[in-house]
Design a protein around this motif. Structure first.
Motif, mmCIF file in Angstrom:
data_model
loop_
_atom_site.group_PDB
_atom_site.id
_atom_site.type_symbol
_atom_site.label_atom_id
_atom_site.label_comp_id
_atom_site.label_asym_id
_atom_site.label_seq_id
_atom_site.Cartn_x
_atom_site.Cartn_y
_atom_site.Cartn_z
ATOM 1 N N THR A 45 0.834 -1.208 0.000
ATOM 2 C CA THR A 45 0.000 0.000 0.000
ATOM 3 C C THR A 45 0.866 1.254 0.000
ATOM 4 O OG1 THR A 45 -0.119 -0.013 2.422
ATOM 5 C CG2 THR A 45 -1.886 -1.145 1.233
ATOM 6 N N SER A 46 0.210 2.370 -0.287
ATOM 7 C CA SER A 46 0.866 3.678 -0.259
ATOM 8 C C SER A 46 0.089 4.598 0.672
ATOM 9 C CB SER A 46 0.928 4.289 -1.660
ATOM 10 O OG SER A 46 -0.370 4.353 -2.233
ATOM 11 N N VAL A 47 0.810 5.503 1.347
ATOM 12 C CA VAL A 47 0.180 6.384 2.323
ATOM 13 C C VAL A 47 0.782 7.774 2.230
ATOM 14 C CG1 VAL A 47 1.773 5.577 4.141
ATOM 15 C CG2 VAL A 47 -0.350 6.731 4.777
ATOM 16 N N VAL A 48 -0.069 8.779 2.319
ATOM 17 C CA VAL A 48 0.367 10.171 2.393
ATOM 18 C C VAL A 48 0.350 10.612 3.849
ATOM 19 C CG1 VAL A 48 -0.208 12.560 1.792
ATOM 20 C CG2 VAL A 48 -0.437 10.756 0.081
ATOM 21 N N ASP A 49 1.477 11.126 4.313
ATOM 22 C CA ASP A 49 1.589 11.734 5.638
ATOM 23 C C ASP A 49 1.356 13.229 5.424
ATOM 24 O OD1 ASP A 49 2.198 12.419 8.216
ATOM 25 O OD2 ASP A 49 4.242 11.639 8.201
ATOM 26 N N LEU A 50 0.113 13.669 5.601
ATOM 27 C CA LEU A 50 -0.291 15.027 5.233
ATOM 28 C C LEU A 50 -0.148 15.972 6.423
ATOM 29 C CD1 LEU A 50 -1.523 17.090 3.300
ATOM 30 C CD2 LEU A 50 -3.788 16.141 3.825
ATOM 31 N N GLY A 51 0.594 17.064 6.220
ATOM 32 C CA GLY A 51 0.955 17.926 7.331
ATOM 33 C C GLY A 51 1.978 17.215 8.191
ATOM 34 N N VAL A 68 5.663 5.608 1.679
ATOM 35 C CA VAL A 68 5.246 6.830 2.373
ATOM 36 C C VAL A 68 5.610 8.059 1.546
ATOM 37 C CG1 VAL A 68 5.459 8.196 4.496
ATOM 38 C CG2 VAL A 68 5.607 5.689 4.604
ATOM 39 N N ILE A 69 4.631 8.938 1.400
ATOM 40 C CA ILE A 69 4.839 10.238 0.762
ATOM 41 C C ILE A 69 4.496 11.302 1.797
ATOM 42 C CG2 ILE A 69 4.190 11.781 -1.129
ATOM 43 C CD1 ILE A 69 3.049 9.176 -2.512
ATOM 44 N N ALA A 70 5.474 12.087 2.198
ATOM 45 C CA ALA A 70 5.269 13.128 3.207
ATOM 46 C C ALA A 70 4.977 14.452 2.521
ATOM 47 C CB ALA A 70 6.494 13.251 4.100
ATOM 48 N N ALA A 90 9.548 13.380 0.181
ATOM 49 C CA ALA A 90 9.040 14.524 0.943
ATOM 50 C C ALA A 90 8.808 15.686 -0.010
ATOM 51 C CB ALA A 90 10.029 14.919 2.037
ATOM 52 N N VAL A 91 7.573 16.172 -0.064
ATOM 53 C CA VAL A 91 7.217 17.202 -1.036
ATOM 54 C C VAL A 91 6.470 18.346 -0.367
ATOM 55 C CG1 VAL A 91 7.143 15.588 -2.971
ATOM 56 C CG2 VAL A 91 5.066 16.006 -1.644
ATOM 57 N N ASN A 92 6.611 19.527 -0.943
ATOM 58 C CA ASN A 92 5.877 20.700 -0.484
ATOM 59 C C ASN A 92 4.454 20.630 -1.016
ATOM 60 O OD1 ASN A 92 5.009 23.763 -1.035
ATOM 61 N ND2 ASN A 92 6.408 23.695 0.692
ATOM 62 N N GLY A 93 3.494 20.881 -0.155
ATOM 63 C CA GLY A 93 2.096 20.846 -0.583
ATOM 64 C C GLY A 93 1.170 21.170 0.562
ATOM 65 N N THR A 94 -0.081 21.386 0.238
ATOM 66 C CA THR A 94 -1.105 21.655 1.240
ATOM 67 C C THR A 94 -2.286 20.719 1.021
ATOM 68 O OG1 THR A 94 -2.302 23.282 -0.091
ATOM 69 C CG2 THR A 94 -0.467 24.102 1.253
ATOM 70 N N ALA A 95 -3.203 20.707 1.976
ATOM 71 C CA ALA A 95 -4.355 19.804 1.908
ATOM 72 C C ALA A 95 -5.300 20.154 0.772
ATOM 73 C CB ALA A 95 -5.103 19.827 3.237
ATOM 74 N N THR A 96 -5.267 21.383 0.304
ATOM 75 C CA THR A 96 -6.134 21.771 -0.816
ATOM 76 C C THR A 96 -5.390 21.828 -2.143
ATOM 77 O OG1 THR A 96 -5.767 24.101 -0.223
ATOM 78 C CG2 THR A 96 -7.769 23.045 0.624
ATOM 79 N N ASP A 97 -4.106 21.414 -2.119
ATOM 80 C CA ASP A 97 -3.295 21.420 -3.345
ATOM 81 C C ASP A 97 -2.243 20.319 -3.230
ATOM 82 O OD1 ASP A 97 -2.104 22.081 -5.737
ATOM 83 O OD2 ASP A 97 -1.071 23.850 -4.964
ATOM 84 N N LEU A 98 -2.698 19.085 -3.349
ATOM 85 C CA LEU A 98 -1.800 17.932 -3.189
ATOM 86 C C LEU A 98 -1.124 17.618 -4.525
ATOM 87 C CD1 LEU A 98 -4.090 15.651 -0.997
ATOM 88 C CD2 LEU A 98 -1.986 16.784 -0.270
ATOM 89 N N PRO A 99 0.210 17.511 -4.527
ATOM 90 C CA PRO A 99 0.938 17.267 -5.772
ATOM 91 C C PRO A 99 0.941 15.789 -6.153
ATOM 92 C CG PRO A 99 2.490 17.513 -3.974
ATOM 93 C CD PRO A 99 1.118 17.709 -3.384
ATOM 94 N N LEU A 100 -0.276 15.222 -6.282
ATOM 95 C CA LEU A 100 -0.430 13.792 -6.549
ATOM 96 C C LEU A 100 -1.537 13.570 -7.570
ATOM 97 C CD1 LEU A 100 -0.400 12.631 -2.827
ATOM 98 C CD2 LEU A 100 1.424 12.183 -4.480
ATOM 99 N N PRO A 101 -1.438 12.497 -8.363
ATOM 100 C CA PRO A 101 -2.491 12.196 -9.344
ATOM 101 C C PRO A 101 -3.780 11.728 -8.682
ATOM 102 C CG PRO A 101 -0.420 11.049 -9.860
ATOM 103 C CD PRO A 101 -0.302 11.574 -8.460
ATOM 104 N N ASP A 102 -4.863 11.734 -9.441
ATOM 105 C CA ASP A 102 -6.143 11.212 -8.979
ATOM 106 C C ASP A 102 -6.017 9.736 -8.631
ATOM 107 O OD1 ASP A 102 -7.011 13.703 -9.708
ATOM 108 O OD2 ASP A 102 -8.352 13.031 -11.315
ATOM 109 N N ALA A 103 -6.708 9.315 -7.585
ATOM 110 C CA ALA A 103 -6.822 7.902 -7.208
ATOM 111 C C ALA A 103 -5.471 7.195 -7.202
ATOM 112 C CB ALA A 103 -7.806 7.182 -8.142
#
Length: 257
Positions: A45-51, A68-70, A90-103
């Motif tokens: 599986t893959s997981v985003v550690d958001l914030g 893991v993608i932070a 580890a990437v710069n991003g916010t919860a309303t602008d995630l630098p990731l593809p759909d699904a």
């Protein structure tokens, strides 16, 4: 992207990254089972550690074997995370602008973070990157106010919060229900943060965004209030090692659309 980050976080965490590492508690052992059994994390599986901050929770995610993608918007925090976990993307991003593809990911986890960006827009963006049936996990460590001296410490901190979003107000819950997610399911775990008073009380409070953002003279007054509290409490006075009691609140919501 800075415009999407609350001013307390943008200012306070920029200067408090080192203190954050020293002062923040770890998470209880039960979280490991929650991540694998409830969120379904494993090597497939893959997981985003958001914030993700400095990576305090990242180690827990890495331990599941998942990819893991932070994602973190404050550069100083992201730098600390990258130093500690060179193998994590580890990437710069916010919860309303995630630098990731759909699904594209199985799980999104927000540890000590969702209150900063709790909104329908954030949940819509999180749902966008989650696969069908993907899970959103929300985790917070909270001092256990059932212990007599803890509310006195909380009062020192809460008096300074201003307009900073906080978990304990419950305002984050207004983002739910959301059409993309099922109902929140909650679990609770108890644990303690043991160490020197300098770390488990002083640095923990100093790492709070709005405390770190105060002018030096005001931060010194907060330190003095904490010293007075320790001197007045028999459970704290004169101790070289203290345990601050914590409760971990963990929530999961499953993507339904």
């Amino acid at each position: 992207m800075k415009d999407h980050v609350h001013h307390s976080a943008a200012t306070g965490y920029k200067t408090a990254a080192d203190t954050y590492v020293r002062g923040r508690p770890d998470y209880p052992p039960q979280v490991a089972d929650w991540l694998t059994a409830t969120l379904g994390l494993n090597a497939d599986t893959s997981v985003v550690d958001l914030g993700a901050g400095t990576g305090k929770f990242t180690a827990r995610l890495v331990a599941t074997g998942a990819q893991v993608i932070a994602v973190e918007p404050v550069p100083q925090m992201l730098e600390k995370l990258s130093e500690a976990f060179p193998g994590v993307l580890a990437v710069n991003g916010t919860a309303t602008d995630l630098p990731l593809p759909d699904a594209s990911v199985d799980v999104v986890v927000c540890a000590q973070a969702f209150h900063w960006f709790s909104s329908a827009d954030a949940l819509t963006e999180i749902a966008r990157v989650l696969k069908p049936g993907g899970r959103l996990g929300l985790v917070w460590n909270l001092r256990d106010a059932r212990v007599s001296w803890v509310p006195k410490l909380d009062a020192i901190v809460n008096a300074l919060e201003g307009d900073t979003p906080r978990f304990y107000t419950g305002a984050w819950r207004r983002a739910f229900p959301h059409p993309a997610f099922g109902p929140l399911q909650a679990q609770q775990f108890g644990h303690g943060h043991t160490g020197s008073p300098e770390d488990v009380i002083f640095n923990r409070v100093r790492s709070t965004s709005f405390v770190s953002a105060l002018p030096a003279a005001e931060r010194a007054r907060v330190d003095e209030q904490m010293r007075d509290l320790i001197a007045a409490e028999p459970e704290l006075r004169g101790r070289e090692v203290l345990t601050v009691p914590y409760v971990t609140e963990a929530f999961v919501a499953v993507k339904t659309l």
